[in-house]
Design a protein around this motif. Structure first.
Motif, PDB file in Angstrom:
ATOM      1  N   LEU A 226     -78.076-115.811  -2.341  1.00  0.00           N
ATOM      2  CA  LEU A 226     -77.503-115.716  -3.683  1.00  0.00           C
ATOM      3  C   LEU A 226     -78.579-115.904  -4.745  1.00  0.00           C
ATOM      4  O   LEU A 226     -78.638-115.168  -5.735  1.00  0.00           O
ATOM      5  CB  LEU A 226     -76.400-116.758  -3.860  1.00  0.00           C
ATOM      6  N   VAL A 227     -79.429-116.900  -4.540  1.00  0.00           N
ATOM      7  CA  VAL A 227     -80.487-117.182  -5.505  1.00  0.00           C
ATOM      8  C   VAL A 227     -81.395-115.966  -5.668  1.00  0.00           C
ATOM      9  O   VAL A 227     -81.704-115.542  -6.787  1.00  0.00           O
ATOM     10  CB  VAL A 227     -81.310-118.411  -5.063  1.00  0.00           C
ATOM     11  N   GLN A 228     -81.823-115.394  -4.553  1.00  0.00           N
ATOM     12  CA  GLN A 228     -82.715-114.236  -4.619  1.00  0.00           C
ATOM     13  C   GLN A 228     -82.038-113.056  -5.323  1.00  0.00           C
ATOM     14  O   GLN A 228     -82.664-112.368  -6.153  1.00  0.00           O
ATOM     15  CB  GLN A 228     -83.149-113.830  -3.224  1.00  0.00           C
ATOM     16  N   SER A 229     -80.761-112.810  -5.011  1.00  0.00           N
ATOM     17  CA  SER A 229     -80.042-111.702  -5.646  1.00  0.00           C
ATOM     18  C   SER A 229     -79.934-111.902  -7.154  1.00  0.00           C
ATOM     19  O   SER A 229     -80.087-110.961  -7.932  1.00  0.00           O
ATOM     20  CB  SER A 229     -78.648-111.556  -5.039  1.00  0.00           C
ATOM     21  N   ILE A 230     -79.662-113.137  -7.571  1.00  0.00           N
ATOM     22  CA  ILE A 230     -79.541-113.423  -9.006  1.00  0.00           C
ATOM     23  C   ILE A 230     -80.864-113.175  -9.716  1.00  0.00           C
ATOM     24  O   ILE A 230     -80.907-112.544 -10.784  1.00  0.00           O
ATOM     25  CB  ILE A 230     -79.074-114.879  -9.215  1.00  0.00           C
ATOM     26  N   VAL A 231     -81.954-113.643  -9.129  1.00  0.00           N
ATOM     27  CA  VAL A 231     -83.261-113.449  -9.771  1.00  0.00           C
ATOM     28  C   VAL A 231     -83.624-111.969  -9.811  1.00  0.00           C
ATOM     29  O   VAL A 231     -84.139-111.469 -10.821  1.00  0.00           O
ATOM     30  CB  VAL A 231     -84.346-114.255  -9.030  1.00  0.00           C
ATOM     31  N   GLN A 232     -83.348-111.241  -8.745  1.00  0.00           N
ATOM     32  CA  GLN A 232     -83.669-109.814  -8.722  1.00  0.00           C
ATOM     33  C   GLN A 232     -82.826-109.034  -9.722  1.00  0.00           C
ATOM     34  O   GLN A 232     -83.292-108.027 -10.269  1.00  0.00           O
ATOM     35  CB  GLN A 232     -83.479-109.267  -7.306  1.00  0.00           C
ATOM     36  N   LEU A 233     -81.583-109.473  -9.959  1.00  0.00           N
ATOM     37  CA  LEU A 233     -80.768-108.832 -10.990  1.00  0.00           C
ATOM     38  C   LEU A 233     -81.428-108.917 -12.359  1.00  0.00           C
ATOM     39  O   LEU A 233     -81.244-108.041 -13.210  1.00  0.00           O
ATOM     40  CB  LEU A 233     -79.386-109.502 -11.054  1.00  0.00           C
ATOM     41  N   HIS A 234     -82.210-109.974 -12.568  1.00  0.00           N
ATOM     42  CA  HIS A 234     -82.905-110.162 -13.839  1.00  0.00           C
ATOM     43  C   HIS A 234     -84.285-109.509 -13.852  1.00  0.00           C
ATOM     44  O   HIS A 234     -85.035-109.661 -14.823  1.00  0.00           O
ATOM     45  CB  HIS A 234     -83.048-111.663 -14.139  1.00  0.00           C
ATOM     46  N   GLY A 235     -84.628-108.815 -12.773  1.00  0.00           N
ATOM     47  CA  GLY A 235     -85.935-108.193 -12.704  1.00  0.00           C
ATOM     48  C   GLY A 235     -87.035-109.153 -12.308  1.00  0.00           C
ATOM     49  O   GLY A 235     -88.224-108.883 -12.554  1.00  0.00           O
ATOM     50  N   GLY A 236     -86.671-110.272 -11.680  1.00  0.00           N
ATOM     51  CA  GLY A 236     -87.652-111.274 -11.288  1.00  0.00           C
ATOM     52  C   GLY A 236     -87.816-111.360  -9.785  1.00  0.00           C
ATOM     53  O   GLY A 236     -87.436-110.443  -9.044  1.00  0.00           O
ATOM     54  N   SER A 237     -88.371-112.466  -9.315  1.00  0.00           N
ATOM     55  CA  SER A 237     -88.632-112.642  -7.882  1.00  0.00           C
ATOM     56  C   SER A 237     -88.455-114.104  -7.496  1.00  0.00           C
ATOM     57  O   SER A 237     -88.525-114.999  -8.335  1.00  0.00           O
ATOM     58  CB  SER A 237     -90.054-112.181  -7.538  1.00  0.00           C
ATOM     59  N   ALA A 238     -88.242-114.322  -6.210  1.00  0.00           N
ATOM     60  CA  ALA A 238     -88.086-115.681  -5.658  1.00  0.00           C
ATOM     61  C   ALA A 238     -89.032-115.834  -4.480  1.00  0.00           C
ATOM     62  O   ALA A 238     -89.207-114.912  -3.686  1.00  0.00           O
ATOM     63  CB  ALA A 238     -86.645-115.921  -5.221  1.00  0.00           C
ATOM     64  N   SER A 239     -89.640-117.002  -4.360  1.00  0.00           N
ATOM     65  CA  SER A 239     -90.529-117.289  -3.229  1.00  0.00           C
ATOM     66  C   SER A 239     -90.343-118.735  -2.806  1.00  0.00           C
ATOM     67  O   SER A 239     -89.791-119.553  -3.557  1.00  0.00           O
ATOM     68  CB  SER A 239     -91.996-117.029  -3.611  1.00  0.00           C
ATOM     69  N   ILE A 240     -90.804-119.048  -1.609  1.00  0.00           N
ATOM     70  CA  ILE A 240     -90.630-120.391  -1.078  1.00  0.00           C
ATOM     71  C   ILE A 240     -91.890-120.838  -0.355  1.00  0.00           C
ATOM     72  O   ILE A 240     -92.572-120.021   0.282  1.00  0.00           O
ATOM     73  CB  ILE A 240     -89.407-120.442  -0.124  1.00  0.00           C
ATOM     74  N   ALA A 241     -92.219-122.101  -0.499  1.00  0.00           N
ATOM     75  CA  ALA A 241     -93.316-122.720   0.232  1.00  0.00           C
ATOM     76  C   ALA A 241     -92.803-124.037   0.782  1.00  0.00           C
ATOM     77  O   ALA A 241     -92.083-124.770   0.095  1.00  0.00           O
ATOM     78  CB  ALA A 241     -94.521-122.948  -0.679  1.00  0.00           C
ATOM     79  N   SER A 242     -93.148-124.336   2.025  1.00  0.00           N
ATOM     80  CA  SER A 242     -92.623-125.551   2.636  1.00  0.00           C
ATOM     81  C   SER A 242     -93.549-126.033   3.734  1.00  0.00           C
ATOM     82  O   SER A 242     -94.273-125.242   4.350  1.00  0.00           O
ATOM     83  CB  SER A 242     -91.222-125.292   3.208  1.00  0.00           C
ATOM     84  N   GLU A 243     -93.502-127.342   3.964  1.00  0.00           N
ATOM     85  CA  GLU A 243     -94.274-127.952   5.038  1.00  0.00           C
ATOM     86  C   GLU A 243     -93.414-129.026   5.681  1.00  0.00           C
ATOM     87  O   GLU A 243     -92.894-129.915   4.989  1.00  0.00           O
ATOM     88  CB  GLU A 243     -95.563-128.557   4.495  1.00  0.00           C
ATOM     89  N   PRO A 244     -93.215-128.960   6.989  1.00  0.00           N
ATOM     90  CA  PRO A 244     -92.371-129.962   7.651  1.00  0.00           C
ATOM     91  C   PRO A 244     -92.842-131.381   7.366  1.00  0.00           C
ATOM     92  O   PRO A 244     -94.034-131.688   7.444  1.00  0.00           O
ATOM     93  CB  PRO A 244     -92.546-129.615   9.140  1.00  0.00           C
ATOM     94  N   GLY A 245     -91.883-132.222   7.003  1.00  0.00           N
ATOM     95  CA  GLY A 245     -92.186-133.611   6.708  1.00  0.00           C
ATOM     96  C   GLY A 245     -92.703-133.870   5.311  1.00  0.00           C
ATOM     97  O   GLY A 245     -92.798-135.023   4.879  1.00  0.00           O
ATOM     98  N   GLN A 246     -93.022-132.797   4.558  1.00  0.00           N
ATOM     99  CA  GLN A 246     -93.569-132.952   3.213  1.00  0.00           C
ATOM    100  C   GLN A 246     -92.605-132.489   2.124  1.00  0.00           C
ATOM    101  O   GLN A 246     -92.574-133.049   1.036  1.00  0.00           O
ATOM    102  CB  GLN A 246     -94.891-132.177   3.085  1.00  0.00           C
ATOM    103  N   GLY A 247     -91.833-131.445   2.415  1.00  0.00           N
ATOM    104  CA  GLY A 247     -90.887-130.972   1.421  1.00  0.00           C
ATOM    105  C   GLY A 247     -90.951-129.467   1.228  1.00  0.00           C
ATOM    106  O   GLY A 247     -91.718-128.764   1.886  1.00  0.00           O
ATOM    107  N   THR A 248     -90.125-128.994   0.300  1.00  0.00           N
ATOM    108  CA  THR A 248     -89.976-127.563   0.040  1.00  0.00           C
ATOM    109  C   THR A 248     -90.040-127.300  -1.457  1.00  0.00           C
ATOM    110  O   THR A 248     -89.535-128.088  -2.258  1.00  0.00           O
ATOM    111  CB  THR A 248     -88.634-127.051   0.608  1.00  0.00           C
ATOM    112  N   LYS A 249     -90.641-126.172  -1.814  1.00  0.00           N
ATOM    113  CA  LYS A 249     -90.728-125.761  -3.210  1.00  0.00           C
ATOM    114  C   LYS A 249     -90.289-124.308  -3.324  1.00  0.00           C
ATOM    115  O   LYS A 249     -90.863-123.427  -2.698  1.00  0.00           O
ATOM    116  CB  LYS A 249     -92.160-125.912  -3.730  1.00  0.00           C
ATOM    117  N   VAL A 250     -89.241-124.073  -4.114  1.00  0.00           N
ATOM    118  CA  VAL A 250     -88.752-122.719  -4.367  1.00  0.00           C
ATOM    119  C   VAL A 250     -89.125-122.348  -5.799  1.00  0.00           C
ATOM    120  O   VAL A 250     -88.855-123.096  -6.734  1.00  0.00           O
ATOM    121  CB  VAL A 250     -87.226-122.616  -4.173  1.00  0.00           C
ATOM    122  N   THR A 251     -89.744-121.191  -5.947  1.00  0.00           N
ATOM    123  CA  THR A 251     -90.219-120.743  -7.250  1.00  0.00           C
ATOM    124  C   THR A 251     -89.473-119.479  -7.662  1.00  0.00           C
ATOM    125  O   THR A 251     -89.417-118.504  -6.902  1.00  0.00           O
ATOM    126  CB  THR A 251     -91.728-120.452  -7.219  1.00  0.00           C
TER     127      THR A 251
END
Length: 268
Positions: A226-251
Motif C-alpha cells: 500500500l505504501v509503495q502504491s501511494i508513493v508511486q501515485l504521487h510520482g515518487g518512490s519507496a525504498s527500504i534498508a534494514s539490518e537484523p538486530g539493528q532496525g529498519t529504515k523506509v524512505t
C-alpha cells in the motif's frame, strides 16, 4: 513456448548477427512473463491462505458453540471473536481493492501543499499512547513542505509506523523525519527493532509477502505494498534498508512543491 514452459530461452549467439538484438529482446520478454506468472501464482496461493484462516476460525468457533447449549456470555464471546475475524477479512479486501484502484490507468489524486512536519506530529500523536504502554519513544524531526493528498499521506505513514511498532522491542525508539531538497521531499520512518534479513528485502513490497509467515504479527503482508502504491501515485518512490538486530529504515521520496517564482524587479 507456453504458460508452463516460460523458462525456455532462445540462444541469441546462434542467430544471425542482425537478428540477435531481436532474440535478446524476446528472451527478456520471456523472463518478465515468467516472473509475472510466478508472482501471480504465489499471490493467488497467499491470498487463498489469508482468506482461509479467518473463515476457518469463524466456522470452527461457530460449530463448537453449537455443540451444546451455552450461557449468554459464552455466545457473546463467540460473536465478538467472529466480528474481529470479519474485520480482518474486511481489511484484507479493502486493501486489495485500494491496490487495484491505484493501478487503474484513470486513477487521479488531488495533491495539496501542507506542512509535512506538522502532519508527522499529528500521526505520531495518534500512536504515542500505544507506544508509551510499551515504553517506545516516537520522535519527529526535520522540516519540509509536502505535495501530496493528505489522506493518502496519512495512510502511508500510519502503515509504516504500525509496522515499526510491531517489530520494535520495549524501550527502543522510532523516528519520523522529513527533509526537503530542491526537487523532492524525503520522508523516512526508522526503527531500532528486529530488522529484516537481506534476502527478504527485494520482496518486502510484494503483496501478501511476509518475512516470517509462521509468526503471527497481526498483518496480512499488504502494508508495504500500500505504501509503495501511494508513493508511486504521487510520482515518487519507496525504498527500504534494514539490518537484523539493528532496525529498519523506509524512505519515501515525494516530488517537492514548486517554489513560487519571485516577481521581476521593475525597470528604472
Amino acid at each position: 513456448i507456453g504458460p508452463t514452459h516460460l523458462n525456455e530461452r532462445i540462444a541469441p549467439t546462434r542467430w544471425p548477427r542482425e537478428l540477435q538484438p531481436l532474440a535478446r529482446a524476446f528472451d527478456d520478454m520471456l523472463h518478465r512473463l515468467e516472473d509475472s506468472f510466478t508472482r501471480l501464482s504465489q499471490f493467488s496461493a497467499d491470498l487463498a491462505h489469508e482468506l482461509r484462516t479467518p473463515i476457518a476460525n469463524i466456522r470452527g468457533e461457530a460449530e463448537v458453540a453449537l455443540t451444546r447449549p451455552r450461557a449468554s456470555a459464552e455466545y457473546r464471546e463467540v460473536v465478538e471473536s467472529t466480528v474481529a475475524e470479519c474485520e480482518r477479512l474486511s481489511g484484507i479486501v479493502d486493501s486489495l481493492l485500494f491496490l487495484a484502484r491505484a493501478e487503474a490507468a484513470d486513477r487521479r489524486i488531488a495533491p495539496t501543499t501542507f506542512d509535512g512536519r506538522m502532519a508527522l506530529e499529528k500521526i505520531a500523536s495518534f500512536y504515542r499512547t500505544i507506544a508509551e504502554e510499551r515504553h517506545i519513544a516516537i520522535l519527529c524531526q526535520g522540516e519540509g513542505e509536502m505535495l501530496a493528498e493528505p489522506s493518502l499521506f496519512d495512510r502511508a505513514i500510519s502503515n509504516l509506523l504500525d509496522n515499526a511498532l510491531r517489530f520494535t522491542p520495549e524501550g527502543r525508539t522510532i523516528t519520523l523525519s522529513i527533509k526537503r531538497s530542491s526537487n523532492s521531499t524525503e520522508v523516512t520512518v526508522s526503527d531500532t527493532g528486529t530488522g529484516i534479513p537481506a534476502e527478504h528485502l527485494p520482496r518486502v513490497f510484494d503483496r501478501l509477502y511476509r518475512v516470517d509467515p509462521s509468526r503471527s504479527s497481526g498483518g496480512a503482508g499488504l502494508g508495504l505494498s500500500l505504501v509503495q502504491s501511494i508513493v508511486q501515485l504521487h510520482g515518487g518512490s519507496a525504498s527500504i534498508a534494514s539490518e537484523p538486530g539493528q532496525g529498519t529504515k523506509v524512505t519515501l521520496i515525494f516530488p517537492a512543491p514548486s517554489r513560487p517564482t519571485s516577481a521581476a524587479a521593475p525597470l528604472t
